[in-house]
Motif scaffolding. Structure first.
Motif, PDB file in Angstrom:
ATOM      1  N   LEU A  58      -7.517  -7.891  -9.857  1.00  0.00           N
ATOM      2  CA  LEU A  58      -7.406  -9.007  -8.909  1.00  0.00           C
ATOM      3  C   LEU A  58      -8.565  -9.986  -9.059  1.00  0.00           C
ATOM      4  O   LEU A  58      -8.454 -11.151  -8.691  1.00  0.00           O
ATOM      5  N   VAL A  78      -1.693  -7.221 -17.482  1.00  0.00           N
ATOM      6  CA  VAL A  78      -0.307  -6.986 -17.069  1.00  0.00           C
ATOM      7  C   VAL A  78       0.123  -5.548 -17.380  1.00  0.00           C
ATOM      8  O   VAL A  78       0.721  -4.861 -16.547  1.00  0.00           O
ATOM      9  N   ARG A  81      -1.458  -3.200 -14.908  1.00  0.00           N
ATOM     10  CA  ARG A  81      -0.885  -3.173 -13.555  1.00  0.00           C
ATOM     11  C   ARG A  81       0.278  -2.192 -13.433  1.00  0.00           C
ATOM     12  O   ARG A  81       0.578  -1.709 -12.349  1.00  0.00           O
ATOM     13  N   HIS A  82       0.932  -1.912 -14.573  1.00  0.00           N
ATOM     14  CA  HIS A  82       2.008  -0.922 -14.553  1.00  0.00           C
ATOM     15  C   HIS A  82       1.475   0.490 -14.295  1.00  0.00           C
ATOM     16  O   HIS A  82       2.223   1.372 -13.909  1.00  0.00           O
ATOM     17  N   LEU A  92       0.634  -3.388   3.418  1.00  0.00           N
ATOM     18  CA  LEU A  92       1.211  -4.204   2.341  1.00  0.00           C
ATOM     19  C   LEU A  92       2.718  -4.042   2.258  1.00  0.00           C
ATOM     20  O   LEU A  92       3.293  -3.860   1.186  1.00  0.00           O
ATOM     21  N   PHE A 106       9.761  -3.602  -4.186  1.00  0.00           N
ATOM     22  CA  PHE A 106       8.635  -3.325  -5.085  1.00  0.00           C
ATOM     23  C   PHE A 106       9.089  -2.645  -6.371  1.00  0.00           C
ATOM     24  O   PHE A 106       8.490  -2.838  -7.427  1.00  0.00           O
ATOM     25  N   ASP A 108      11.738  -3.454  -7.928  1.00  0.00           N
ATOM     26  CA  ASP A 108      12.130  -4.587  -8.776  1.00  0.00           C
ATOM     27  C   ASP A 108      10.915  -5.241  -9.421  1.00  0.00           C
ATOM     28  O   ASP A 108      10.931  -5.589 -10.595  1.00  0.00           O
ATOM     29  N   LEU A 109       9.855  -5.411  -8.643  1.00  0.00           N
ATOM     30  CA  LEU A 109       8.658  -6.054  -9.187  1.00  0.00           C
ATOM     31  C   LEU A 109       8.076  -5.246 -10.339  1.00  0.00           C
ATOM     32  O   LEU A 109       7.526  -5.798 -11.284  1.00  0.00           O
ATOM     33  N   TYR A 110       8.174  -3.909 -10.237  1.00  0.00           N
ATOM     34  CA  TYR A 110       7.601  -3.068 -11.280  1.00  0.00           C
ATOM     35  C   TYR A 110       8.606  -2.730 -12.372  1.00  0.00           C
ATOM     36  O   TYR A 110       8.279  -2.052 -13.329  1.00  0.00           O
TER      37      TYR A 110
ATOM     38  N   MET B   1      10.701  -7.964 -21.536  1.00  0.00           N
ATOM     39  CA  MET B   1       9.749  -8.575 -20.592  1.00  0.00           C
ATOM     40  C   MET B   1      10.409  -9.728 -19.831  1.00  0.00           C
ATOM     41  O   MET B   1      10.227  -9.878 -18.643  1.00  0.00           O
ATOM     42  N   LEU B   4      12.496  -8.483 -17.125  1.00  0.00           N
ATOM     43  CA  LEU B   4      11.715  -8.081 -15.954  1.00  0.00           C
ATOM     44  C   LEU B   4      11.351  -9.297 -15.110  1.00  0.00           C
ATOM     45  O   LEU B   4      11.459  -9.273 -13.879  1.00  0.00           O
ATOM     46  N   ARG B   7      14.243 -10.296 -13.096  1.00  0.00           N
ATOM     47  CA  ARG B   7      14.460  -9.345 -12.011  1.00  0.00           C
ATOM     48  C   ARG B   7      13.447  -9.572 -10.877  1.00  0.00           C
ATOM     49  O   ARG B   7      13.798  -9.517  -9.700  1.00  0.00           O
ATOM     50  N   GLN B   8      12.210  -9.871 -11.264  1.00  0.00           N
ATOM     51  CA  GLN B   8      11.184 -10.132 -10.253  1.00  0.00           C
ATOM     52  C   GLN B   8      11.486 -11.407  -9.480  1.00  0.00           C
ATOM     53  O   GLN B   8      11.359 -11.454  -8.256  1.00  0.00           O
ATOM     54  N   GLU B  88      -1.307  -9.523  -1.653  1.00  0.00           N
ATOM     55  CA  GLU B  88      -2.107  -8.662  -2.514  1.00  0.00           C
ATOM     56  C   GLU B  88      -1.210  -7.702  -3.296  1.00  0.00           C
ATOM     57  O   GLU B  88      -1.419  -7.459  -4.484  1.00  0.00           O
ATOM     58  N   ALA B  89      -0.196  -7.194  -2.600  1.00  0.00           N
ATOM     59  CA  ALA B  89       0.734  -6.292  -3.268  1.00  0.00           C
ATOM     60  C   ALA B  89       1.501  -7.024  -4.366  1.00  0.00           C
ATOM     61  O   ALA B  89       1.764  -6.470  -5.435  1.00  0.00           O
ATOM     62  N   LEU B  90       1.845  -8.290  -4.103  1.00  0.00           N
ATOM     63  CA  LEU B  90       2.526  -9.104  -5.120  1.00  0.00           C
ATOM     64  C   LEU B  90       1.646  -9.269  -6.346  1.00  0.00           C
ATOM     65  O   LEU B  90       2.085  -9.134  -7.481  1.00  0.00           O
ATOM     66  N   LEU B  91       0.368  -9.593  -6.100  1.00  0.00           N
ATOM     67  CA  LEU B  91      -0.553  -9.857  -7.204  1.00  0.00           C
ATOM     68  C   LEU B  91      -0.868  -8.605  -7.991  1.00  0.00           C
ATOM     69  O   LEU B  91      -1.209  -8.657  -9.165  1.00  0.00           O
ATOM     70  N   LEU B  92      -0.756  -7.464  -7.311  1.00  0.00           N
ATOM     71  CA  LEU B  92      -1.050  -6.187  -7.950  1.00  0.00           C
ATOM     72  C   LEU B  92       0.069  -5.763  -8.891  1.00  0.00           C
ATOM     73  O   LEU B  92      -0.133  -4.970  -9.799  1.00  0.00           O
ATOM     74  N   ALA B  93       1.250  -6.305  -8.661  1.00  0.00           N
ATOM     75  CA  ALA B  93       2.399  -5.939  -9.481  1.00  0.00           C
ATOM     76  C   ALA B  93       2.301  -6.645 -10.835  1.00  0.00           C
ATOM     77  O   ALA B  93       1.683  -7.691 -10.945  1.00  0.00           O
ATOM     78  N   PRO B  94       2.895  -6.039 -11.862  1.00  0.00           N
ATOM     79  CA  PRO B  94       2.828  -6.647 -13.195  1.00  0.00           C
ATOM     80  C   PRO B  94       3.739  -7.860 -13.285  1.00  0.00           C
ATOM     81  O   PRO B  94       4.778  -7.829 -13.909  1.00  0.00           O
ATOM     82  N   ILE B  95       3.321  -8.923 -12.636  1.00  0.00           N
ATOM     83  CA  ILE B  95       4.191 -10.079 -12.514  1.00  0.00           C
ATOM     84  C   ILE B  95       3.416 -11.304 -12.945  1.00  0.00           C
ATOM     85  O   ILE B  95       2.273 -11.488 -12.564  1.00  0.00           O
ATOM     86  N   ASP B  96       4.040 -12.121 -13.794  1.00  0.00           N
ATOM     87  CA  ASP B  96       3.392 -13.352 -14.214  1.00  0.00           C
ATOM     88  C   ASP B  96       3.360 -14.307 -13.029  1.00  0.00           C
ATOM     89  O   ASP B  96       4.378 -14.510 -12.374  1.00  0.00           O
ATOM     90  N   ARG B  97       2.199 -14.910 -12.793  1.00  0.00           N
ATOM     91  CA  ARG B  97       2.032 -15.750 -11.608  1.00  0.00           C
ATOM     92  C   ARG B  97       3.057 -16.864 -11.504  1.00  0.00           C
ATOM     93  O   ARG B  97       3.497 -17.189 -10.396  1.00  0.00           O
TER      94      ARG B  97
END
Lengths: 242, 234, 230
Positions: A58, A78, A81-82, A92, A106, A108-110, B1, B4, B7-8, B88-97
């Motif tokens: 972060l 990236v 983070r996985h 959260l 979540f 989906d996000l992962y 990728m 993903l 999907r995100q 914070e949880a969003l940013l923690l996920a492996p997601i391109d900003r």
């Protein structure tokens, strides 16, 4: 980084993090083996949260390097983070989604493959399957914390970060959290920020004290002299206040 | 990728829609605001009497309502991310900003358009009924709505991400947003005017203004997109 | 560190040159006349108003430029530079507004007119003020710097768009530097103008450097405080 093989979970080399003249982290180095439970102690403003934020990608370090599971926190953020999950004192979770919707979101996000199955399995594990269709705004603090553990475990992370997970929990919820952590202990590396010295020491395999962004003490739990450790801790907390 | 990221994107958008359908926070407050503005307009114009051609001022007044209404919605769209620390949880996920930017942008655009499309007929029912209504085809007004809303949501998504982290959220968004929106607003009013009033030169004027709208959208969306990664990670 | 004395030199020189330009404007540059033969005295403000306005745009560019540099490096010094540049911008913007309003009062008989250039300038003033309102409402240093950089960049891009969009419809503001017949600056007028412009830019640079030095001293003081405290 060469030596960072499979069995090193965290590797931190001369890590500094500063903005202007204020240094939140000042030359921190440490290595934590896989499967360890690291407890981080220190007064407010010691840099505990900053260290965890750098390790969870972060925040970027100003100088030095850090890697988690052999992945660099900047270059391989990236992918990293996985492999990590966070349980914070903040749940959260979205209060206007149901427990199950939160987990599926979540997932989906992962990019979790077997999302529905995994969500159900975790809801059972944290004993919330009977409430899975309820909005989480109706949940108690303890239930939220359990669901947030399920959220953090969804993508089967290798390293779990816990940011004062016990704060604000009633004794019953604390028991449940203890039980859950004991259950999953073997499968993950843990990094926990704690204000509660006894709790932190009871759980940890490695203990770290930070003050003013520097490592004051870093030792394995077994080699630790508890009285001396507490003395050092009190001294640093006193320092932080002054 | 890429799969993903898609999907995100869908997950965040779906989450925002589900939450909106459940709470109706944004659409209700924006819609109510639009109706209240109409009441205020009625009062504001009440002394002008019959000498006033309402058609000349309505295209402008519509955008006054829409710009302030969108402020309301944009603020809401990040408050629920911020309040429980979910961002914070969003940013923690492996997601391109950028994925976060585009999904929030799409959500905001959608809600804004819904309220605009719902409130526009009410506007013309209340104010343009005795007049000739809209001179040019209605799709032209629709096009302005779409074009301007894209710009509003794009810049607004970036600014709302900033303002949600400041003290005095609501006023801060207005202070940053309204002056930045000036060019877009000017062009949107020009295009709406051309569409409503009509006349021989109106088509050329309309497309001229629409070119401005499009230029603003493209430039500002690109800049907002480029800046978003820095802003959300701060 | 080495550049330090330049700020003082520029300040003195800039002060001298703008003062010289001021006298030249009144004593040397020929006065323009209205079509009916009356002397157009208010035109003299042109030698002050336009240089200030152009200096404000130039300095505002540095807000955006250092904003970009900051986002790329996350080096706090660039944030300080961007902020100082914006402070100087605000100073020039307010001067431009003040001189412009005086002129419109005399020439057009009103204090304010929603005319393209005035409108644009009003928007730019709001953007610059917004920049500082934003800075004041963010607690965390790094967040403040990042948000300010982002907003500074957006504002700098927005200002020209507002400028051109307002000109797209008819403008009644004099277009001085467009060239062609309407500009009609005689050599003494042009020279006076250029001298005023150069002086103003030097002043702008001097203000910027001196404010920056003040900030750096402040910073060093903070560092000393911390090193004593820790």
């Amino acid at each position: 980084m060469e030596g960072a093989g499979r069995d090193t979970a965290l590797e931190v080399r001369d890590l500094s993090r500063a903005f202007g003249v204020r240094k939140a982290l000042d030359g921190v180095s440490l290595e934590v083996p896989s499967g360890a439970f690291l407890s981080i102690f220190g007064p407010n403003g010691a840099g505990k949260t900053t260290l965890v934020k750098v390790l969870t990608t972060l925040l970027n370090p100003t100088s030095g390097a850090a890697s988690v599971c052999g992945l660099d926190v900047v270059a391989e953020a990236v992918a990293l983070r996985h492999r990590i999950g966070l349980i914070s004192h903040n749940p959260l979770l979205y209060p206007d989604l149901t427990a199950e919707e939160n987990l599926l979101f979540f997932a989906d996000l992962y990019g979790v493959q077997d999302a529905e199955e995994r969500a159900r399995e975790l809801l059972e594990a944290v004993e919330l399957d009977h409430r899975r269709l309820d909005l989480t705004r109706t949940f108690s603090r303890g239930m939220l914390q359990r669901l947030s553990i399920a959220r953090a475990l969804l993508h089967r992370p290798d390293v779990l970060f816990l940011d004062e997970p016990y704060s604000g929990l009633d004794p019953h919820a604390m028991d449940i959290l203890d039980h859950l952590i004991a259950q999953i202990r073997g499968e993950h590396t843990f990094v926990m920020i704690s204000h509660d010295l006894d709790k932190g020491l009871q759980l940890c395999s490695h203990a770290l004290i930070l003050a003013s962004g520097r490592v004051v003490l870093y030792e394995e739990r077994d080699a630790l002299d508890e009285a001396a450790f507490k003395e050092t801790y009190r001294a640093t907390v006193g320092m932080g206040v002054a | 990728m890429d799969g993903l990221a898609w999907r995100q994107f869908k997950a965040i958008l779906r989450k925002d829609i589900v939450m909106e359908l459940r709470t109706r926070e944004m659409v209700t407050s924006m819609g109510l605001y639009a109706i209240l503005t109409m009441v205020v307009y009625q009062v504001a114009l009440s002394e002008a009497g019959a000498s006033l051609d309402v058609r000349l001022v309505m295209p402008g007044l519509i955008w006054v309502a829409f710009i302030f209404m969108s402020l309301l919605g944009l603020n809401r769209s990040f408050v629920h991310e911020k309040d429980q620390g979910c961002i914070e949880a969003l940013l923690l996920a492996p997601i391109d900003r950028p994925v976060i930017f585009f999904s929030k942008f799409t959500g905001n655009l959608l809600f804004l358009l819904v309220v605009e499309v719902l409130s526009l007929p009410v506007f013309s029912f209340l104010f343009l009924q005795e007049q000739q209504g809209i001179a040019n085809p209605v799709w032209m007004v629709g096009l302005v709505l779409l074009g301007a809303s894209i710009g509003i949501s794009g810049v607004g998504t970036l600014l709302a991400t900033i303002s949600v982290n400041t003290s005095g959220r609501d006023i801060m968004l207005a202070v940053l947003f309204v002056p930045l929106m000036y060019p877009l607003l000017r062009a949107a009013v020009g295009a709406t005017f051309a569409a409503v009033i009509g006349g021989p030169a109106s088509a050329a004027l309309f497309w001229g203004w629409m070119a401005w709208v499009a230029a603003f959208d493209v430039i500002m969306l690109l800049v907002a997109f480029a800046l978003y990664e820095f802003v959300i990670g701060a | 560190m080495k550049r330090r004395p330049i700020a003082e030199v520029m300040l003195a020189l800039g002060g001298l040159i703008t003062t010289a330009a001021f006298f030249m404007a009144f004593l040397w540059a020929p006065a323009t006349v209205y079509p009916d033969g009356r002397i157009n005295f208010s035109q003299k403000i042109f030698y002050f108003h336009v240089p200030v306005a152009e200096a404000s745009f130039l300095v505002f560019f540095f807000t955006a430029f250092y904003g970009v540099r900051f986002l790329m490096t996350k080096d706090r010094r660039y944030d300080v530079m961007a902020r100082v540049a914006t402070e100087v911008t605000l100073f020039f913007v307010l001067l431009t507004m003040a001189t412009g309003i005086l002129w419109t009062r005399v020439e057009w008989g009103v204090w304010w007119q929603w005319e393209p250039r005035l409108t644009t300038y009003f928007i730019m003033t709001l953007l610059v003020i917004g920049y500082f309102v934003l800075r004041n409402s963010v607690e965390d240093d790094e967040k403040r710097a990042t948000y300010a950089a982002a907003f500074g960049i957006l504002a700098f891009i927005d200002a020209p768009i507002s400028f051109f969009i307002t000109r797209w419809v008819e403008s009644i503001h004099p277009v001085v530097l467009a060239g062609g017949e309407s500009s009609g600056l005689e050599p003494p007028m042009l020279i006076t103008f250029i001298i005023a412009q150069v002086g103003m830019l030097m002043l702008g640079y001097a203000f910027y450097q001196m404010r920056l030095r003040e900030e750096e001293l402040h910073e060093r003081l903070e560092a000393l405080k911390i090193s004593i405290g820790g």
